[in-house]
Design a protein around this motif. Sequence first.
Motif, PDB file in Angstrom:
ATOM      1  N   LEU A   1       0.870  -1.234  -0.084  1.00  0.00           N
ATOM      2  CA  LEU A   1       0.077   0.193  -0.016  1.00  0.00           C
ATOM      3  C   LEU A   1       0.814   1.339   0.033  1.00  0.00           C
ATOM      4  CD1 LEU A   1      -2.809  -1.103   2.460  1.00  0.00           C
ATOM      5  CD2 LEU A   1      -2.896  -0.717  -0.240  1.00  0.00           C
TER       6      LEU A   1
ATOM      7  N   TRP B   1       1.043   4.298  -2.791  1.00  0.00           N
ATOM      8  CA  TRP B   1       0.543   5.462  -2.648  1.00  0.00           C
ATOM      9  C   TRP B   1       1.817   6.358  -3.156  1.00  0.00           C
ATOM     10  CZ3 TRP B   1      -3.339   7.821  -0.497  1.00  0.00           C
ATOM     11  CH2 TRP B   1      -3.202   9.276   0.212  1.00  0.00           C
TER      12      TRP B   1
ATOM     13  N   ALA C   1      -0.966   6.396  -6.283  1.00  0.00           N
ATOM     14  CA  ALA C   1      -2.301   6.427  -5.832  1.00  0.00           C
ATOM     15  C   ALA C   1      -2.716   7.391  -4.769  1.00  0.00           C
ATOM     16  CB  ALA C   1      -2.416   5.003  -4.820  1.00  0.00           C
ATOM     17  N   SER C   2      -1.759   8.313  -4.337  1.00  0.00           N
ATOM     18  CA  SER C   2      -1.978   9.415  -3.613  1.00  0.00           C
ATOM     19  C   SER C   2      -2.961  10.683  -4.337  1.00  0.00           C
ATOM     20  CB  SER C   2      -0.554  10.019  -3.058  1.00  0.00           C
ATOM     21  OG  SER C   2      -0.058  10.633  -4.148  1.00  0.00           O
TER      22      SER C   2
ATOM     23  N   TRP D   1      -5.289   9.722  -6.143  1.00  0.00           N
ATOM     24  CA  TRP D   1      -6.806   8.969  -6.418  1.00  0.00           C
ATOM     25  C   TRP D   1      -7.892   9.476  -5.206  1.00  0.00           C
ATOM     26  CZ3 TRP D   1      -4.860   3.108  -6.260  1.00  0.00           C
ATOM     27  CH2 TRP D   1      -3.962   3.019  -7.425  1.00  0.00           C
TER      28      TRP D   1
ATOM     29  N   PRO E   1     -11.030   8.861  -2.680  1.00  0.00           N
ATOM     30  CA  PRO E   1     -11.098   7.771  -1.701  1.00  0.00           C
ATOM     31  C   PRO E   1     -11.709   6.665  -2.192  1.00  0.00           C
ATOM     32  CG  PRO E   1     -11.842   9.867  -0.922  1.00  0.00           C
ATOM     33  CD  PRO E   1     -11.654  10.026  -2.205  1.00  0.00           C
TER      34      PRO E   1
ATOM     35  N   GLU F   1     -11.422   5.103  -5.384  1.00  0.00           N
ATOM     36  CA  GLU F   1     -10.176   4.457  -6.038  1.00  0.00           C
ATOM     37  C   GLU F   1      -9.335   3.724  -5.045  1.00  0.00           C
ATOM     38  OE1 GLU F   1      -9.423   6.892 -10.126  1.00  0.00           O
ATOM     39  OE2 GLU F   1      -9.307   8.202  -8.364  1.00  0.00           O
ATOM     40  N   TRP F   2      -8.933   4.515  -3.946  1.00  0.00           N
ATOM     41  CA  TRP F   2      -7.892   4.019  -3.127  1.00  0.00           C
ATOM     42  C   TRP F   2      -8.514   2.788  -2.391  1.00  0.00           C
ATOM     43  CZ3 TRP F   2      -3.232   3.585  -1.811  1.00  0.00           C
ATOM     44  CH2 TRP F   2      -2.782   3.136  -0.614  1.00  0.00           C
ATOM     45  N   LYS F   3      -9.736   2.680  -2.016  1.00  0.00           N
ATOM     46  CA  LYS F   3     -10.371   1.606  -1.447  1.00  0.00           C
ATOM     47  C   LYS F   3     -10.543   0.394  -2.133  1.00  0.00           C
ATOM     48  CE  LYS F   3     -14.678   0.208   0.928  1.00  0.00           C
ATOM     49  NZ  LYS F   3     -16.120   0.527   1.330  1.00  0.00           N
TER      50      LYS F   3
ATOM     51  N   TYR G   1      -8.315  -0.106  -4.649  1.00  0.00           N
ATOM     52  CA  TYR G   1      -6.928  -0.738  -4.875  1.00  0.00           C
ATOM     53  C   TYR G   1      -6.589  -1.706  -3.498  1.00  0.00           C
ATOM     54  CZ  TYR G   1      -2.147  -0.734  -4.679  1.00  0.00           C
ATOM     55  OH  TYR G   1      -0.691  -0.952  -4.880  1.00  0.00           O
ATOM     56  N   ALA G   2      -6.896  -1.000  -2.325  1.00  0.00           N
ATOM     57  CA  ALA G   2      -6.752  -1.612  -1.105  1.00  0.00           C
ATOM     58  C   ALA G   2      -7.336  -2.907  -1.054  1.00  0.00           C
ATOM     59  CB  ALA G   2      -6.758  -0.669   0.062  1.00  0.00           C
TER      60      ALA G   2
ATOM     61  N   TRP H   1      -3.137  -0.579 -12.824  1.00  0.00           N
ATOM     62  CA  TRP H   1      -3.395   0.641 -11.701  1.00  0.00           C
ATOM     63  C   TRP H   1      -2.847   1.851 -12.419  1.00  0.00           C
ATOM     64  CZ3 TRP H   1      -7.425   0.622  -8.733  1.00  0.00           C
ATOM     65  CH2 TRP H   1      -7.959  -0.788  -8.245  1.00  0.00           C
TER      66      TRP H   1
END
Length: 127
Positions: A22, A26, A30-31, A33, A35, A37-39, A41-42, A92
């Motif tokens: 993660l 980031w 990903a920083s 993105w 919230p 998109e981040w969720k 990915y995670a 991604w």
Amino acid sequence: MSVASGVGTPPWIVSIDHLIPLAEGWDSGASAWSPAEWKAYANDLGDGRALSVVSAASNRSEADQDPTRWLPPAESYRCQYATDRVAEKSRWSLSVDSGEEAALAETLDRCGPADLPAPLPLGIRRC
């Protein structure tokens, strides 16, 4: 009750590992993105390469390192790891810095045609 099945296995023995840690994701773009998109990915369940069950010790040894500082201990898995990493970064739209690119290229240079999966991820050519 085996570790392989996960049945009855204490949670501190196994861990869910992100192929692209993660923190690395980031730092690789990903920083920027949202919230959502981040969720996504995670918690990526859309590609079998993204998340895997590994020993907790292995997950701790990798931490948030990229291939310049960490490769899987099992040399027989390194070709798969490198091609999967390229595929996930591409999937991604995450960046690859020059050090990571060199480490992946060096790893892939050691792979023979039989060691590389088919089809190959974008950006990787079979020799």
